[in-house]
Write a protein that holds these residues in place. Structure first.
Motif: not given
Length: 841
Positions: A352-371
């Motif tokens: 059973t073969e699998v293809f391994k690759t690197f991908v970017w995944t979203h982890q956490v975020n922070y939100r604020y009301s100003s830029r």
């Protein structure tokens, strides 16, 4: 976070707002003000106005200033640029300052004559028509790692480990090459090498010497991708295999591609005298897979790798109609099952073969009301503890944890400050806007610059410091100081988080750990360790005499090493030991109190030096004799019968190494006096037949038998010494306006923040040394701390240290190679490790 101090400019200075609007009309994300802090705690920042002018008649342009964080009100102009500056960066050693602008000019500045106040452009690179948006110096392959689980280990070699890290580019023999990689707004890569043979800019020269023209360096260019694309934001980090990792984005075009982040791997190789650039595309990602997937009109404003030496985590700052998002993306390995139709492509199709690759995944975020205005991350990695600092448009600065983006603390620039002469209840509100900020390399001072070019400094404390009862952990503080010692970093920002009550415990622990190191480790870090110890003592009022003793010990050690290097006899009595080693062995085996009897057992020919060289060293010989007189004259006071005057900490009269060093030098002086009597020290004696050198050697020899508890007869003879010979006053610790001073450490929170003004020394930080002078030896003249010669009360233009306030002449007085070698020893910095600046009395 608490604001420690703020430095503002004199009222009346105007900005070049019309020039700024014309250049930044089409790109609101770019800011004209930048700031960066070097590993030596020197901040460089840009501004669009001359902070030294108050009438508004200054020339139009964009200015680069820098300042030592110990004296931030003393600013020094590096350059005035015609075009807005887009890049400002230090190299890892703090030697090169890189300045890039939107017109494709790249300039590298170095210190002139090793003065922090004088900078000259020495390298210039031109990429016509290219907007420079990011630049990075080549990595030298050195990375020092401290793990929290090893903080209690004593041995430096086990506590601090060198991580496997390859340099970005190698020269002949595998030596790391110095160079710069730049990225432009059109997707162009550029790289150039900094010549290793830097001309002798430190050569002492007069102010009338013509300026040196900068060298024109030719860059090698290469497209970042297959096609040239317009980019507005980029960040660069290093990988362990020597490559650069780039993340770029276009945050100004209103289309789906504006939320896409491209990543590249860039490698640089040197063949002969040419550089070869190669770029490879890596996995990219869209922000639509993150927390802001359903928000319209989103654009990328900031990209930041969490660590400059780790390419697995990327911080993305975005702007939305309701404020901003800060997202953390991680590069993860993902396994994808392979369909049975494609298994025949592998060597073992039955498995059973699998293809391994690197991908970017979203982890956490922070939100604020100003830029978002600016983002920086802590540079020192203490295990997994790392923090992110974000400044917002509402003048707040947020400290976020690296893994969770959870807000730990925040500070606001709209707080109040007090003038140094105002009453406690009288307060002044700050009305400024933060445009850039940066964190020091050890992570305990946050520097912010506003739109007017004014500086604000915050003191930062972290949860991982293991505070107990509001006190900083001793183990944590010692680990930071030892990391600075081994890694070669400046420890000023660490000094400013210590408490006065902890200084003695920290110094004792630091000294205990150092004495447990192997002999070769102690020898390598010997001078730097005592310089750090001296700077720690200078933080308290009670430690000033100890700091003065350590300063004398460091100078004594340097003179002993310098004098020993002059002993190169043509004929040796023993091939196993040189004359210096033989003398040290004789002094350790037998303790003859008569210096002339000791000379009978030595070969005087082995200590012979040219007469002209001896004459040039007379002021150093005089200083050693004066130091011996001061130690013996103060001995009765420091060994009082009641024990009330006895103090803990360093005391040069109790240091057996220092006492034996003086004895060795006295013996060498005696032998050199037989060759040229003019090189001997000069004394003012009450009796002409008094042999001062013999008396000093006799008393010091008896003191070495029991330096902690000298006998009463020795103390009586030391009491009579001032009546027999005039005791000259050694140069005491100068009065110095600086941040790292006892006055700053005794200020309470009600006195902070302090308010300073550019180019105006604050009286609230003035420290007068109260070390009692010896009888009849006081002098108001300024003394050269390196050459030990009188400079007069107002010597004109001299060098002065930004840390300890010591003076040194700008002009060389060397007439022999030995004295020139001595002056070059201190050309790059003061004996305390501080910077020289030009001082005009």
């Amino acid at each position: 976070m608490e604001m420690l101090y703020a430095v503002h400019k004199k009222p009346g200075t105007q900005n070049n707002q019309q020039i700024l609007d014309s250049f930044f009309n089409n790109n609101k994300n770019r800011k004209p003000t930048l700031c960066t802090v070097s590993t030596r705690n020197v901040i460089a920042y840009t501004t669009d106005s001359d902070i030294n002018e108050t009438d508004g008649n200054h020339l139009s342009g964009f200015y680069v200033y820098l300042a030592d964080l110990n004296t931030p009100w003393l600013t020094y102009r590096v350059t005035t640029n015609k075009f807005p500056i887009s890049i400002l960066d230090w190299d890892i050693l703090g030697k090169y300052l890189l300045v890039g602008d939107i017109s494709g000019n790249i300039q590298i500045f170095v210190q002139k004559e090793n003065l922090l106040s004088e900078w000259i452009q020495y390298y210039h690179v031109r990429l016509p028509g290219e907007h420079i948006i990011k630049a990075a110096f080549f990595h030298n392959g050195r990375k020092l790692v401290l793990q929290p689980d090893k903080k209690d280990i004593t041995n430096y070699m086990d506590k601090f480990q060198r991580a496997k890290f390859l340099p970005s580019c190698r020269s002949f023999g595998g030596v790391p090459a110095d160079g710069v990689l730049v990225v432009t707004a059109t997707g162009l890569l550029g790289a150039f090498l900094i010549p290793p043979d830097l001309p002798n800019l430190n050569k002492l020269a007069t102010s009338l010497s013509p300026p040196t023209l900068p060298q024109i360096l030719t860059p090698v260019t290469q497209s970042l991708g297959r096609t040239r694309n317009f980019i507005t934001i980029a960040d660069i980090c290093y990988s362990k295999n020597g490559n650069f990792m780039l993340a770029v984005a276009n945050g100004t075009i209103d289309n789906p591609a504006s939320t896409m982040i491209h990543c590249y791997r860039v490698s640089i190789k040197k063949q002969m005298d040419n550089l070869i650039l190669s770029s490879q595309s890596l996995p990219s990602f869209f922000l639509t897979g993150g927390a802001a997937r359903d928000i319209p009109d989103i654009s990328i404003t900031h990209l930041r790798w969490i660590y400059s030496e780790d390419s697995d985590s990327l911080l993305v700052g975005t702007k939305t109609p309701s404020g901003c998002f800060i997202e953390l993306w991680g590069l993860m390995e993902k396994a994808t099952p392979i369909h049975s139709h494609f298994k025949h492509l592998f060597q073992q199709p039955n498995k059973t073969e699998v293809f391994k690759t690197f991908v970017w995944t979203h982890q956490v975020n922070y939100r604020y009301s100003s830029r978002i205005i600016d983002i920086c991350a802590s540079k020192f990695q203490y295990g997994s503890s790392s923090y992110i600092f974000v400044s917002m448009a509402d003048n707040t600065i947020h400290c976020l944890h690296r893994d969770t983006l959870k807000r730990l603390t925040n500070a606001s620039l709209t707080c109040v400050w007090r003038n140094e002469n105002d009453h406690v209840s009288k307060q002044t509100k700050i009305d400024s806007t933060i445009v850039a900020h940066d964190i020091t390399w050890m992570g305990h001072l946050l520097l912010a610059v506003d739109a007017e070019g004014q500086l604000y400094t915050y003191r930062v404390s972290y949860p991982h410091q293991e505070q107990a009862g509001g006190q900083l952990s001793i183990n944590y503080a010692v680990s930071l100081l030892e990391y600075c010692l081994v890694g070669g970093y400046d420890a000023l920002d660490v000094f400013l988080i210590l408490k006065v009550q902890q200084l003695d415990a920290i110094i004792d622990r630091l000294t205990e750990n150092f004495t447990r190191q192997p002999a070769f480790v102690q020898q390598y870090f010997y001078v730097n360790f005592f310089a750090m110890k001296m700077n720690l003592y200078r933080l308290s009022v009670s430690g000033l005499p100890k700091a003065h003793d350590l300063t004398s010990f460091l100078m004594l050690h340097s003179i002993l090493i310098g004098f020993k290097s002059l002993l190169r006899p043509s004929v040796l009595s023993s091939h196993d030991k040189g004359p210096a080693e033989n003398l040290a062995m004789v002094l350790s085996e037998s303790v003859p109190a008569d210096i002339d009897r000791l000379l009978l057992g030595l070969e005087v020919k082995e200590f012979s030096v040219e007469a002209s060289t001896l004459q040039s060293l007379q002021q150093l010989i005089q200083w050693v004799a004066d130091l011996a007189l001061n130690i013996l004259a103060k001995l009765p006071d420091s060994r009082g019968m009641s024990g009330m005057n006895r103090s803990t900490g360093y005391d040069i009269s109790k240091d057996i190494v220092a006492l034996n060093s003086i004895r060795e030098l006295l013996v060498v002086m005696r032998m050199w006096g037989l060759v040229r009597s003019q090189c001997l020290p000069v004394f003012s004696r009450s009796a002409e037949n008094l042999d001062v050198l013999a008396t000093l050697y006799k008393l010091l020899t008896r003191l070495t038998l029991n330096p902690n508890e000298p006998d009463e007869v020795l103390l009586d003879e030391c009491c009579l010494l001032p009546s027999q010979v005039l005791i000259p006053q050694l140069q005491l610790i100068s009065s110095q306006y600086c941040i790292a001073s006892p006055i700053m450490f005794y200020l309470t929170n009600s006195n902070l923040p302090l308010r300073f003004e550019y180019n105006t020394e604050p009286n609230c930080l003035k420290l007068n040394s109260e070390v009692a002078p010896n009888e009849g030896g006081m002098s108001e003249n300024i003394v050269d701390s390196i050459r030990h010669i009188q400079l007069g009360k107002k010597p004109g233009a001299v060098r002065r240290c930004t840390r300890c306030g010591a003076y040194s002449s700008l002009n060389s007085v060397a007439r022999t190679p030995a004295m020139r070698s001595w002056e070059l020893r201190w050309s790059s910095g003061c004996r305390c490790g501080g910077f020289w600046r030009l001082y005009v009395s």
